[in-house]
Scaffold this motif. Structure first.
Motif, PDB file in Angstrom:
ATOM      1  N   LEU A  65       0.830  -1.210   0.000  1.00  0.00           N
ATOM      2  CA  LEU A  65       0.000   0.000   0.000  1.00  0.00           C
ATOM      3  C   LEU A  65       0.862   1.256   0.000  1.00  0.00           C
ATOM      4  N   ALA A  66       0.279   2.311  -0.531  1.00  0.00           N
ATOM      5  CA  ALA A  66       0.887   3.644  -0.421  1.00  0.00           C
ATOM      6  C   ALA A  66      -0.130   4.570   0.242  1.00  0.00           C
ATOM      7  N   ALA A  67       0.354   5.571   0.966  1.00  0.00           N
ATOM      8  CA  ALA A  67      -0.560   6.470   1.674  1.00  0.00           C
ATOM      9  C   ALA A  67      -0.081   7.912   1.603  1.00  0.00           C
ATOM     10  N   LEU A  68      -1.035   8.821   1.596  1.00  0.00           N
ATOM     11  CA  LEU A  68      -0.758  10.255   1.728  1.00  0.00           C
ATOM     12  C   LEU A  68      -1.398  10.717   3.021  1.00  0.00           C
ATOM     13  N   ASP A  69      -0.709  11.519   3.797  1.00  0.00           N
ATOM     14  CA  ASP A  69      -1.298  12.029   5.033  1.00  0.00           C
ATOM     15  C   ASP A  69      -1.065  13.523   5.144  1.00  0.00           C
ATOM     16  N   LEU A  70      -1.923  14.149   5.930  1.00  0.00           N
ATOM     17  CA  LEU A  70      -1.845  15.602   6.078  1.00  0.00           C
ATOM     18  C   LEU A  70      -2.334  15.999   7.460  1.00  0.00           C
ATOM     19  N   THR A  71      -1.597  16.879   8.108  1.00  0.00           N
ATOM     20  CA  THR A  71      -2.060  17.518   9.347  1.00  0.00           C
ATOM     21  C   THR A  71      -2.080  19.013   9.080  1.00  0.00           C
ATOM     22  N   TRP A  72      -3.242  19.623   9.275  1.00  0.00           N
ATOM     23  CA  TRP A  72      -3.402  21.043   8.951  1.00  0.00           C
ATOM     24  C   TRP A  72      -4.051  21.739  10.143  1.00  0.00           C
ATOM     25  N   THR A  73      -3.338  22.690  10.717  1.00  0.00           N
ATOM     26  CA  THR A  73      -3.877  23.483  11.824  1.00  0.00           C
ATOM     27  C   THR A  73      -4.349  24.815  11.275  1.00  0.00           C
ATOM     28  N   ALA A  74      -5.614  25.122  11.502  1.00  0.00           N
ATOM     29  CA  ALA A  74      -6.176  26.388  11.017  1.00  0.00           C
ATOM     30  C   ALA A  74      -6.951  27.028  12.155  1.00  0.00           C
ATOM     31  N   GLY A  75      -6.406  28.109  12.709  1.00  0.00           N
ATOM     32  CA  GLY A  75      -7.054  28.743  13.856  1.00  0.00           C
ATOM     33  C   GLY A  75      -7.188  27.759  14.998  1.00  0.00           C
ATOM     34  N   SER A  76      -8.406  27.576  15.490  1.00  0.00           N
ATOM     35  CA  SER A  76      -8.627  26.669  16.621  1.00  0.00           C
ATOM     36  C   SER A  76      -8.896  25.237  16.191  1.00  0.00           C
ATOM     37  N   GLY A  77      -8.795  24.975  14.898  1.00  0.00           N
ATOM     38  CA  GLY A  77      -9.090  23.626  14.409  1.00  0.00           C
ATOM     39  C   GLY A  77      -7.858  22.904  13.913  1.00  0.00           C
ATOM     40  N   VAL A  78      -7.910  21.580  14.003  1.00  0.00           N
ATOM     41  CA  VAL A  78      -6.853  20.738  13.437  1.00  0.00           C
ATOM     42  C   VAL A  78      -7.517  19.655  12.587  1.00  0.00           C
ATOM     43  N   LEU A  79      -7.102  19.576  11.337  1.00  0.00           N
ATOM     44  CA  LEU A  79      -7.597  18.527  10.449  1.00  0.00           C
ATOM     45  C   LEU A  79      -6.486  17.511  10.234  1.00  0.00           C
ATOM     46  N   ARG A  80      -6.821  16.246  10.401  1.00  0.00           N
ATOM     47  CA  ARG A  80      -5.872  15.176  10.077  1.00  0.00           C
ATOM     48  C   ARG A  80      -6.542  14.264   9.060  1.00  0.00           C
ATOM     49  N   GLU A 100      -5.853  10.990   6.016  1.00  0.00           N
ATOM     50  CA  GLU A 100      -4.953   9.984   5.444  1.00  0.00           C
ATOM     51  C   GLU A 100      -5.726   9.186   4.401  1.00  0.00           C
ATOM     52  N   GLY A 101      -5.138   9.011   3.266  1.00  0.00           N
ATOM     53  CA  GLY A 101      -5.743   8.173   2.233  1.00  0.00           C
ATOM     54  C   GLY A 101      -4.741   7.127   1.805  1.00  0.00           C
ATOM     55  N   SER A 102      -5.201   5.890   1.605  1.00  0.00           N
ATOM     56  CA  SER A 102      -4.272   4.829   1.226  1.00  0.00           C
ATOM     57  C   SER A 102      -4.895   3.965   0.145  1.00  0.00           C
ATOM     58  N   ALA A 103      -4.054   3.376  -0.675  1.00  0.00           N
ATOM     59  CA  ALA A 103      -4.527   2.506  -1.750  1.00  0.00           C
ATOM     60  C   ALA A 103      -3.453   1.491  -2.083  1.00  0.00           C
ATOM     61  N   GLY A 104      -3.884   0.336  -2.585  1.00  0.00           N
ATOM     62  CA  GLY A 104      -2.944  -0.711  -2.963  1.00  0.00           C
ATOM     63  C   GLY A 104      -3.616  -2.064  -2.926  1.00  0.00           C
ATOM     64  N   ARG A 105      -2.895  -3.062  -2.442  1.00  0.00           N
ATOM     65  CA  ARG A 105      -3.440  -4.415  -2.417  1.00  0.00           C
ATOM     66  C   ARG A 105      -3.166  -5.060  -1.065  1.00  0.00           C
ATOM     67  N   ARG A 106      -4.148  -5.845  -0.619  1.00  0.00           N
ATOM     68  CA  ARG A 106      -3.964  -6.668   0.579  1.00  0.00           C
ATOM     69  C   ARG A 106      -4.243  -8.107   0.176  1.00  0.00           C
ATOM     70  N   ASP A 107      -3.265  -8.965   0.359  1.00  0.00           N
ATOM     71  CA  ASP A 107      -3.382 -10.357  -0.091  1.00  0.00           C
ATOM     72  C   ASP A 107      -3.826 -10.426  -1.544  1.00  0.00           C
ATOM     73  N   GLY A 108      -3.330  -9.498  -2.348  1.00  0.00           N
ATOM     74  CA  GLY A 108      -3.627  -9.494  -3.773  1.00  0.00           C
ATOM     75  C   GLY A 108      -4.935  -8.829  -4.147  1.00  0.00           C
ATOM     76  N   GLU A 109      -5.762  -8.481  -3.170  1.00  0.00           N
ATOM     77  CA  GLU A 109      -7.052  -7.850  -3.448  1.00  0.00           C
ATOM     78  C   GLU A 109      -6.914  -6.335  -3.366  1.00  0.00           C
ATOM     79  N   PRO A 110      -7.576  -5.591  -4.270  1.00  0.00           N
ATOM     80  CA  PRO A 110      -7.496  -4.126  -4.214  1.00  0.00           C
ATOM     81  C   PRO A 110      -8.044  -3.599  -2.880  1.00  0.00           C
ATOM     82  N   PHE A 111      -7.400  -2.560  -2.393  1.00  0.00           N
ATOM     83  CA  PHE A 111      -7.837  -1.953  -1.113  1.00  0.00           C
ATOM     84  C   PHE A 111      -7.707  -0.442  -1.211  1.00  0.00           C
ATOM     85  N   GLN A 112      -8.745   0.250  -0.729  1.00  0.00           N
ATOM     86  CA  GLN A 112      -8.663   1.699  -0.567  1.00  0.00           C
ATOM     87  C   GLN A 112      -9.191   2.051   0.827  1.00  0.00           C
ATOM     88  N   GLY A 113      -8.572   3.015   1.437  1.00  0.00           N
ATOM     89  CA  GLY A 113      -9.035   3.446   2.748  1.00  0.00           C
ATOM     90  C   GLY A 113      -8.836   4.938   2.911  1.00  0.00           C
TER      91      GLY A 113
END
Lengths: 187, 309
Positions: free
Chosen positions: B209-224, B226-239
């Protein structure tokens, strides 16, 4: 019912243990600093290493720091004082880095600053804050703190300016405490 | 083999407790009660104690020893979540870590949800949150990197169950000029059990799998996120995972998160965090899309205590 008993008995035991050990130890406002070297290198580009220094704070030292800073230390700031000695390639001291934390309106405001060998601020960066007003993050305000040292504690309040935002007050208050503590505790 | 790993960890903690230098000790407790469908339960979810000792030589801080010992699920499961030695190169340009440590994948290095009511996707993606192995990490300008080779057994075992290992790697970006934004990209390749942290280990499966992640603080808020895609046991996977924390008052925070994976399994959650007498009191409602009758209300009291010398 059985699971409730399982919950209550260890819970009470645990709460008693933590309460016994928690007097003055709750560290809500202790700074969490990931990858400290990144900021250290910006403030001391010539540094090649650093050493963590932790000093105990006696009751007399707490009183002296609070008197100099003009306000009380927060829980978590009253027992141990920590800073980083910055070293050059030969192990010679270049100055110190201090990770500070002060209570803001929406949580802790965490900032990092450096002190050169004359104990003057030579760099300051905001690490984490949840304040809605961002004036205290502006370079103009932060740069106004450069060159200040333990001898300037009374003059620091004037740098807040006419618009006294929570962020600016917190940074100046935190800086005053840290400078007073450094003067008191660092040899 | 298992005995020797334990001996090394125990010796490390003993040395840390006795040595001169900067010592940090943290203890915490996580008490929870929840209602899911017709069931209700309360338990001590976790009690932990962490010890971190920094050893310095004449040139500066050189070795960090860290151990986090936990008892989970009403004290039914006990063991080391982490136990490692880290050799620090000069100014963090490179570090070498050996033992059981947090894997460099997605949000994991900066965001552990073990003591939160948030649910992320580590159990589905990388499988385990901490693992036994060796890791090289460090800084290069505004970038940080980490490459790990580990066993894929998580905190459940000290030894591998087969000869297939797990490779994880992450590159992150962080700048003092833009501290609000922290993106990262990571990959996992190899075999690992599932289950992320504590509890029963899930099936061991191949993960690519490969993943992209982001943490973004904006004022009083924090957004986290993560998106991932690839294969698990040969089956396509997205999360995908997204979580928002918004500080409404100094003592009151609103929380929301949504984790989904292939087939739209997962669901949204909303909650609050209150600061009460130094403790964190949290409540959350979770709605699993695929199992509507298993919606969940959870309450938590969390307390941590720290000292250093």
């Amino acid at each position: 019912m059985r699971s409730l008993a399982r919950f209550i008995i260890p819970g009470v035991a645990l709460a008693s243990w933590l309460a016994a050990g928690s007097a003055g130890a709750e560290e809500k406002y202790i700074c969490v600093w990931r990858n400290p070297e990144r900021t250290m290198r910006r403030i001391f580009p010539q540094a090649r290493d650093y050493r963590t220094v932790t000093r105990p704070i006696s009751a007399a030292a707490v009183a002296a720091i609070e008197a100099k800073a003009g306000g009380p230390l927060l829980p978590g700031q009253r027992e141990q004082y920590q800073y980083y000695e910055m070293l050059d390639a030969g192990g010679k001291r270049l100055g110190a880095i201090i990770a500070a934390s002060q209570k803001g309106e929406y949580g802790a405001i965490e900032f990092v600053f450096g002190l050169d060998l004359s104990r003057s601020v030579n760099g300051i960066y905001i690490q984490r804050a949840r304040e809605r007003d961002g004036d205290f993050k502006k370079r103009e305000f932060l740069d106004s703190l450069l060159g200040r040292g333990p001898g300037d504690l009374k003059a620091l309040d004037a740098l807040i300016g006419e618009k006294r935002t929570t962020g600016k007050v917190a940074v100046v208050t935190g800086l005053k405490k840290e400078l007073a503590a450094f003067a008191e505790l660092a040899p | 083999m298992a005995g020797s790993w334990r001996s090394v960890a125990a010796a490390g903690i003993l040395v840390a407790a006795e040595a001169d230098g900067a010592l940090f000790v943290t203890a915490d407790a996580d008490l929870r009660a929840w209602s899911m469908g017709p069931g209700r339960e309360a338990r001590v979810a976790a009690v932990g104690i962490a010890v971190r000792q920094v050893f310095a030589d004449a040139r500066g801080d050189r070795v960090v020893a860290f151990a986090l010992f936990e008892s989970l699920d009403d004290f039914r499961e006990t063991g080391f979540d982490q136990a490692y030695l880290r050799y620090k190169g000069r100014m963090g340009v490179w570090n070498l870590t050996a033992g059981r440590y947090v894997l460099p994948f997605g949000l994991l290095p900066s965001y552990s949800t073990n003591r939160l009511l948030v649910r992320t996707l580590e159990g589905e993606t990388v499988g385990v949150e901490t693992d036994n192995g060796v890791m090289s990490s460090g800084l290069a300008g505004d970038f940080d990197y980490a490459v790990s080779v580990s066993e894929g057994v998580g905190m459940h075992r000290w030894t591998d169950t087969d000869d297939d290992g797990l490779v994880t790697a992450r590159v992150g970006w962080e700048s003092d000029d833009l501290p609000e934004l922290k993106p990262g990209v990571s990959v996992v390749w190899g075999k690992a059990v599932g289950g992320a942290h504590g509890g029963m280990a899930g099936p061991r499966m191949r993960r690519e799998l490969a993943a992209l992640d982001l943490t973004w603080t904006a004022g009083s808020g924090v957004l986290r996120a993560e998106g991932s895609a690839g294969r698990r046991d040969g089956e396509p996977f997205q999360g995908g995972f997204a979580g928002v924390d918004f500080s409404l008052l100094g003592w009151l925070e609103l929380n929301a998160d949504w984790a989904v994976r292939s087939g739209w399994r997962g669901g949204p959650a909303a909650g609050v965090t209150l600061d009460v007498l130094g403790a964190k009191v949290r409540a959350a409602y979770r709605y699993p899309i695929e199992k509507e009758d298993e919606d969940e209300v959870t309450g938590q009291v969390y307390y941590s205590w720290s000292r250093s010398r």
